[in-house]
Design a protein around this motif. Sequence first.
Motif, PDB file in Angstrom:
ATOM      1  N   ILE A  41      64.705  -4.581 -64.008  1.00 16.96           N
ATOM      2  CA  ILE A  41      64.805  -5.839 -64.767  1.00 16.96           C
ATOM      3  C   ILE A  41      66.155  -5.926 -65.493  1.00 16.96           C
ATOM      4  O   ILE A  41      66.806  -6.972 -65.474  1.00 16.96           O
ATOM      5  CB  ILE A  41      63.620  -5.988 -65.742  1.00 16.96           C
ATOM      6  CG1 ILE A  41      62.343  -6.286 -64.947  1.00 16.96           C
ATOM      7  CG2 ILE A  41      63.890  -7.074 -66.780  1.00 16.96           C
ATOM      8  CD1 ILE A  41      61.058  -6.185 -65.756  1.00 16.96           C
ATOM      9  N   TRP A  42      66.572  -4.838 -66.126  1.00 25.40           N
ATOM     10  CA  TRP A  42      67.874  -4.860 -66.812  1.00 25.40           C
ATOM     11  C   TRP A  42      69.001  -5.148 -65.826  1.00 25.40           C
ATOM     12  O   TRP A  42      69.816  -6.044 -66.046  1.00 25.40           O
ATOM     13  CB  TRP A  42      68.136  -3.533 -67.528  1.00 25.40           C
ATOM     14  CG  TRP A  42      67.549  -3.468 -68.902  1.00 25.40           C
ATOM     15  CD1 TRP A  42      66.398  -2.834 -69.262  1.00 25.40           C
ATOM     16  CD2 TRP A  42      68.080  -4.056 -70.092  1.00 25.40           C
ATOM     17  NE1 TRP A  42      66.184  -2.992 -70.613  1.00 25.40           N
ATOM     18  CE2 TRP A  42      67.205  -3.733 -71.149  1.00 25.40           C
ATOM     19  CE3 TRP A  42      69.209  -4.814 -70.372  1.00 25.40           C
ATOM     20  CZ2 TRP A  42      67.419  -4.138 -72.458  1.00 25.40           C
ATOM     21  CZ3 TRP A  42      69.436  -5.224 -71.676  1.00 25.40           C
ATOM     22  CH2 TRP A  42      68.552  -4.888 -72.704  1.00 25.40           C
ATOM     23  N   GLY A  45      68.528  -8.565 -63.881  1.00 29.97           N
ATOM     24  CA  GLY A  45      68.738  -9.689 -64.796  1.00 29.97           C
ATOM     25  C   GLY A  45      70.214  -9.927 -65.082  1.00 29.97           C
ATOM     26  O   GLY A  45      70.695 -11.064 -65.030  1.00 29.97           O
ATOM     27  N   LEU A  49      72.659 -13.016 -64.203  1.00 27.95           N
ATOM     28  CA  LEU A  49      73.275 -13.749 -65.312  1.00 27.95           C
ATOM     29  C   LEU A  49      74.798 -13.812 -65.207  1.00 27.95           C
ATOM     30  O   LEU A  49      75.399 -14.874 -65.409  1.00 27.95           O
ATOM     31  CB  LEU A  49      72.874 -13.109 -66.645  1.00 27.95           C
ATOM     32  CG  LEU A  49      73.510 -13.702 -67.906  1.00 27.95           C
ATOM     33  CD1 LEU A  49      73.050 -15.143 -68.111  1.00 27.95           C
ATOM     34  CD2 LEU A  49      73.176 -12.842 -69.120  1.00 27.95           C
ATOM     35  N   SER A 113      77.604  -4.991 -64.143  1.00 27.30           N
ATOM     36  CA  SER A 113      77.595  -6.385 -63.692  1.00 27.30           C
ATOM     37  C   SER A 113      78.885  -7.138 -64.006  1.00 27.30           C
ATOM     38  O   SER A 113      78.982  -8.324 -63.710  1.00 27.30           O
ATOM     39  CB  SER A 113      76.399  -7.127 -64.306  1.00 27.30           C
ATOM     40  OG  SER A 113      76.497  -7.182 -65.703  1.00 27.30           O
ATOM     41  N   SER A 135      69.768 -16.057 -58.031  1.00 25.49           N
ATOM     42  CA  SER A 135      68.396 -15.551 -57.898  1.00 25.49           C
ATOM     43  C   SER A 135      68.334 -14.452 -56.837  1.00 25.49           C
ATOM     44  O   SER A 135      67.709 -13.406 -57.046  1.00 25.49           O
ATOM     45  CB  SER A 135      67.432 -16.678 -57.534  1.00 25.49           C
ATOM     46  OG  SER A 135      67.403 -17.646 -58.546  1.00 25.49           O
ATOM     47  N   GLY A 138      69.974 -11.325 -58.167  1.00 23.00           N
ATOM     48  CA  GLY A 138      69.095 -10.654 -59.119  1.00 23.00           C
ATOM     49  C   GLY A 138      67.938  -9.923 -58.442  1.00 23.00           C
ATOM     50  O   GLY A 138      67.631  -8.780 -58.793  1.00 23.00           O
ATOM     51  N   PHE A 142      67.381  -5.970 -58.346  1.00 24.15           N
ATOM     52  CA  PHE A 142      66.128  -5.423 -58.879  1.00 24.15           C
ATOM     53  C   PHE A 142      65.530  -4.432 -57.881  1.00 24.15           C
ATOM     54  O   PHE A 142      65.200  -3.298 -58.235  1.00 24.15           O
ATOM     55  CB  PHE A 142      65.124  -6.548 -59.183  1.00 24.15           C
ATOM     56  CG  PHE A 142      63.772  -6.033 -59.578  1.00 24.15           C
ATOM     57  CD1 PHE A 142      63.512  -5.688 -60.897  1.00 24.15           C
ATOM     58  CD2 PHE A 142      62.763  -5.876 -58.639  1.00 24.15           C
ATOM     59  CE1 PHE A 142      62.266  -5.205 -61.272  1.00 24.15           C
ATOM     60  CE2 PHE A 142      61.512  -5.388 -59.002  1.00 24.15           C
ATOM     61  CZ  PHE A 142      61.268  -5.048 -60.326  1.00 24.15           C
TER      62      PHE A 142
END
Length: 186
Positions: A41-42, A45, A49, A113, A135, A138, A142
């Motif tokens: 998730i970190w 995400g 972003l 990132s 998306s 990400g 993930f």
Amino acid sequence: MNLFVLFMTAVGLSMDAFAVSVCKGLAMSRITLKKCATVGIWFGGFQALMPLLGYLLGRQFKAYIETFDHWVAFILLSLIGVSMLREAFSKEDEEANDSLDIKTMLLLAIATSIDALAVGITFAFLKVDILPAVSLIGVITFILSVAGVKVGNLFGTRYKSKAEICGGIILIIIGLKILLEHTVFL
């Protein structure tokens, strides 16, 4: 940008996160689904972003550099790719740390990132539908981050540098493809 190129960009970008996830998995005596999901998730995400932020920033300058945007994309992707290759061949070992606290994960997520921010800037100059693109980046990050924790826990750092080499080469090739598609030689 077609789906295959976007997918390969996502894979290339996620290799830093995969490599750090391998190190996280290596440092963990026992992995759980919660730990794997936390890492995923970190990293996923932030990998989603940052290109969004880069895209929004790049849109501000698009009108000024449209005539040479393919060169900007090529240079940024190549620099990121070369940086990943240099890191892969570096003799410096990253310290194994199994901490998943907010401070540690925030710093790692930003560090892995930053290159996605630069790619987001290139997206502003290309025909990229940004929400599906970020998306996909990400989700891919993930999945590969979760897999990286597992791989690190099982096999150690054997695949860390190979992942960074692969990611660096992919990004350089994509940058070269963009440049060649926009030059008068084709």
